[in-house]
Design a protein around this motif. Sequence first.
Motif, PDB file in Angstrom:
ATOM      1  N   MET A  43      28.571 -21.482   7.620  1.00  0.00           N
ATOM      2  CA  MET A  43      27.514 -22.442   7.298  1.00  0.00           C
ATOM      3  C   MET A  43      28.031 -23.750   6.717  1.00  0.00           C
ATOM      4  SD  MET A  43      24.540 -19.983   5.728  1.00  0.00           S
ATOM      5  CE  MET A  43      23.927 -18.575   6.657  1.00  0.00           C
ATOM      6  N   ASN A  44      28.748 -23.684   5.638  1.00  0.00           N
ATOM      7  CA  ASN A  44      29.093 -24.922   4.934  1.00  0.00           C
ATOM      8  C   ASN A  44      30.580 -25.031   4.653  1.00  0.00           C
ATOM      9  OD1 ASN A  44      29.347 -23.002   2.958  1.00  0.00           O
ATOM     10  ND2 ASN A  44      27.666 -23.738   1.707  1.00  0.00           N
ATOM     11  N   GLY A  45      31.375 -24.720   5.659  1.00  0.00           N
ATOM     12  CA  GLY A  45      32.818 -24.830   5.511  1.00  0.00           C
ATOM     13  C   GLY A  45      33.271 -26.278   5.524  1.00  0.00           C
ATOM     14  N   PRO A  46      34.571 -26.525   5.555  1.00  0.00           N
ATOM     15  CA  PRO A  46      35.619 -25.525   5.713  1.00  0.00           C
ATOM     16  C   PRO A  46      36.044 -24.914   4.388  1.00  0.00           C
ATOM     17  CG  PRO A  46      36.583 -27.699   5.694  1.00  0.00           C
ATOM     18  CD  PRO A  46      35.095 -27.908   5.584  1.00  0.00           C
ATOM     19  N   LEU A  47      36.925 -23.912   4.458  1.00  0.00           N
ATOM     20  CA  LEU A  47      37.497 -23.328   3.255  1.00  0.00           C
ATOM     21  C   LEU A  47      38.353 -24.365   2.546  1.00  0.00           C
ATOM     22  CD1 LEU A  47      38.554 -19.843   4.658  1.00  0.00           C
ATOM     23  CD2 LEU A  47      36.820 -20.230   2.911  1.00  0.00           C
ATOM     24  N   GLY A  48      38.293 -24.348   1.220  1.00  0.00           N
ATOM     25  CA  GLY A  48      39.064 -25.301   0.431  1.00  0.00           C
ATOM     26  C   GLY A  48      39.885 -24.603  -0.626  1.00  0.00           C
ATOM     27  N   VAL A  49      40.585 -25.397  -1.413  1.00  0.00           N
ATOM     28  CA  VAL A  49      41.415 -24.839  -2.489  1.00  0.00           C
ATOM     29  C   VAL A  49      40.549 -24.138  -3.521  1.00  0.00           C
ATOM     30  CG1 VAL A  49      43.167 -25.383  -4.224  1.00  0.00           C
ATOM     31  CG2 VAL A  49      43.075 -26.693  -2.112  1.00  0.00           C
ATOM     32  N   ASP A  50      39.331 -24.647  -3.729  1.00  0.00           N
ATOM     33  CA  ASP A  50      38.433 -24.006  -4.684  1.00  0.00           C
ATOM     34  C   ASP A  50      38.062 -22.598  -4.234  1.00  0.00           C
ATOM     35  OD1 ASP A  50      37.126 -25.621  -2.618  1.00  0.00           O
ATOM     36  OD2 ASP A  50      35.261 -24.817  -3.427  1.00  0.00           O
ATOM     37  N   ASP A  51      37.912 -22.400  -2.928  1.00  0.00           N
ATOM     38  CA  ASP A  51      37.615 -21.063  -2.410  1.00  0.00           C
ATOM     39  C   ASP A  51      38.810 -20.135  -2.593  1.00  0.00           C
ATOM     40  OD1 ASP A  51      34.993 -21.797  -1.281  1.00  0.00           O
ATOM     41  OD2 ASP A  51      36.198 -23.025   0.064  1.00  0.00           O
ATOM     42  N   LEU A  52      40.002 -20.654  -2.342  1.00  0.00           N
ATOM     43  CA  LEU A  52      41.211 -19.849  -2.543  1.00  0.00           C
ATOM     44  C   LEU A  52      41.324 -19.398  -3.984  1.00  0.00           C
ATOM     45  CD1 LEU A  52      43.893 -18.690  -1.530  1.00  0.00           C
ATOM     46  CD2 LEU A  52      44.946 -20.926  -1.995  1.00  0.00           C
ATOM     47  N   ALA A  53      41.020 -20.299  -4.924  1.00  0.00           N
ATOM     48  CA  ALA A  53      41.069 -19.942  -6.341  1.00  0.00           C
ATOM     49  C   ALA A  53      40.048 -18.858  -6.663  1.00  0.00           C
ATOM     50  CB  ALA A  53      40.819 -21.178  -7.202  1.00  0.00           C
ATOM     51  N   ALA A  54      38.860 -18.952  -6.072  1.00  0.00           N
ATOM     52  CA  ALA A  54      37.835 -17.934  -6.307  1.00  0.00           C
ATOM     53  C   ALA A  54      38.268 -16.576  -5.769  1.00  0.00           C
ATOM     54  CB  ALA A  54      36.512 -18.360  -5.672  1.00  0.00           C
ATOM     55  N   PHE A  55      38.919 -16.561  -4.608  1.00  0.00           N
ATOM     56  CA  PHE A  55      39.373 -15.300  -4.026  1.00  0.00           C
ATOM     57  C   PHE A  55      40.505 -14.689  -4.866  1.00  0.00           C
ATOM     58  CE2 PHE A  55      38.094 -17.425   0.197  1.00  0.00           C
ATOM     59  CZ  PHE A  55      36.767 -17.109  -0.044  1.00  0.00           C
ATOM     60  N   ILE A  56      41.380 -15.533  -5.396  1.00  0.00           N
ATOM     61  CA  ILE A  56      42.440 -15.032  -6.283  1.00  0.00           C
ATOM     62  C   ILE A  56      41.826 -14.439  -7.540  1.00  0.00           C
ATOM     63  CG2 ILE A  56      44.389 -15.733  -7.724  1.00  0.00           C
ATOM     64  CD1 ILE A  56      45.106 -17.792  -5.613  1.00  0.00           C
ATOM     65  N   ALA A  57      40.820 -15.122  -8.094  1.00  0.00           N
ATOM     66  CA  ALA A  57      40.136 -14.600  -9.281  1.00  0.00           C
ATOM     67  C   ALA A  57      39.491 -13.254  -8.983  1.00  0.00           C
ATOM     68  CB  ALA A  57      39.085 -15.604  -9.758  1.00  0.00           C
ATOM     69  N   CYS A  58      38.947 -13.103  -7.777  1.00  0.00           N
ATOM     70  CA  CYS A  58      38.342 -11.827  -7.376  1.00  0.00           C
ATOM     71  C   CYS A  58      39.372 -10.710  -7.387  1.00  0.00           C
ATOM     72  CB  CYS A  58      37.708 -11.968  -6.002  1.00  0.00           C
ATOM     73  SG  CYS A  58      37.004 -10.449  -5.342  1.00  0.00           S
ATOM     74  N   LEU A  60      42.160 -10.614  -9.090  1.00  0.00           N
ATOM     75  CA  LEU A  60      42.534 -10.361 -10.484  1.00  0.00           C
ATOM     76  C   LEU A  60      41.452  -9.554 -11.204  1.00  0.00           C
ATOM     77  CD1 LEU A  60      44.016 -13.868 -11.389  1.00  0.00           C
ATOM     78  CD2 LEU A  60      45.286 -11.733 -11.140  1.00  0.00           C
ATOM     79  N   GLY A  61      40.182  -9.823 -10.877  1.00  0.00           N
ATOM     80  CA  GLY A  61      39.096  -9.074 -11.490  1.00  0.00           C
ATOM     81  C   GLY A  61      39.110  -7.609 -11.096  1.00  0.00           C
ATOM     82  N   VAL A  62      39.363  -7.336  -9.809  1.00  0.00           N
ATOM     83  CA  VAL A  62      39.446  -5.944  -9.350  1.00  0.00           C
ATOM     84  C   VAL A  62      40.643  -5.247 -10.002  1.00  0.00           C
ATOM     85  CG1 VAL A  62      39.814  -4.475  -7.328  1.00  0.00           C
ATOM     86  CG2 VAL A  62      38.280  -6.448  -7.172  1.00  0.00           C
TER      87      VAL A  62
END
Length: 349
Positions: A43-58, A60-62
């Motif tokens: 829908m509202n791409g593209p993927l950015g550095v902010d998305d990469l940071a969120a996935f890394i945080a995910c 780390l959370g798991v």
Amino acid sequence: MQDQGAYKITPTDQSGLIVIVATLFMTWMVLVTLIRLYMRLTMNGPLGVDDLAAFIACVLGVTNVGTIMNSISHGLGRLPEGDFESQIESAEKALYAADLFFLAGHCVAKMSICLLLRRLGREKMYLLFCKALLVVLSLWGVASILVTALKCNLTRPWTLMHKVTCPGVDTRWKAITSFDVLTEAFLLALSVYLVWSVQMSNKRKAAVIFAFAARASVIIVIIIRQVYLNDAFDSDTLMLSISDSVVTTEIVLHYSIMTATVPCLKPFVIAFNTGWGQGIRRKGGYYAQSTGSAFQSSASRGQIESVAEDERVIMPSTDSELVIHETREWAIETESIKMQPMSREGNFI
């Protein structure tokens, strides 16, 4: 070792509460992160550095929840008794690792928000503030991890210590919490500054600010967590008394990661679209955004004609213009009727 299925919630055993909160919030966090990935890809791409940071945080959370579960299996959240006393060191090591993963994940989630804010803005001073806050967040994360990792007894840094055995251990967490709250306030201030000079309705400005202000509630939980930590450091039964702070720690971590995705939801992007070049999906397809003429298409005479009205809002900038589009479409149907002449007797010829 405690049976994995014997988690309880009693005055002397809070392991069940920790398990419920940790797994529940982790599940919500993972689902929200997957929604973010789906929306970026479709829908509202593209993927950015902010998305990469969120996935890394995910991730780390798991990982944090995994270490918490390991600590619980060795006695975290219960009064040591019987055979459990030999498991305390294993529980302390796992909790020690969980604290480090918490600080890293929470810091990366904050950086994801800041990177998203930087992605939305164009004005030089605003971008400078974003970069400065990124530096501050990085320093806070590294300093917090080092302060937590290097305790009084460097040979056994994982050992739970109270104020008597390690003077200043509570002060360290108070300093970490203070800067944590301060950086949250800076993130909120940046979101306000982002829309302050934009020429758009107050309703849309409020929608942007509200999307980022959803993190404001995490400040309350951060403060509550620190209160529980203060009480735990005064206790001689740390394995049990630290349970409340562990519960609030899990809430802070996973809620922090989840709220990093709230501004990426489609309603927000439609309300505050900065022209990332990918268009907006509408009714199963995409329409391109343009900073020039309005989007128009027309069919042949006698068919349906589509007309679009393109409203643009300009944000002043020294290098370029930030354009916010709002497009309205109307469908106009025309019908042609051929009239036949009539004779004097009133009949059609």
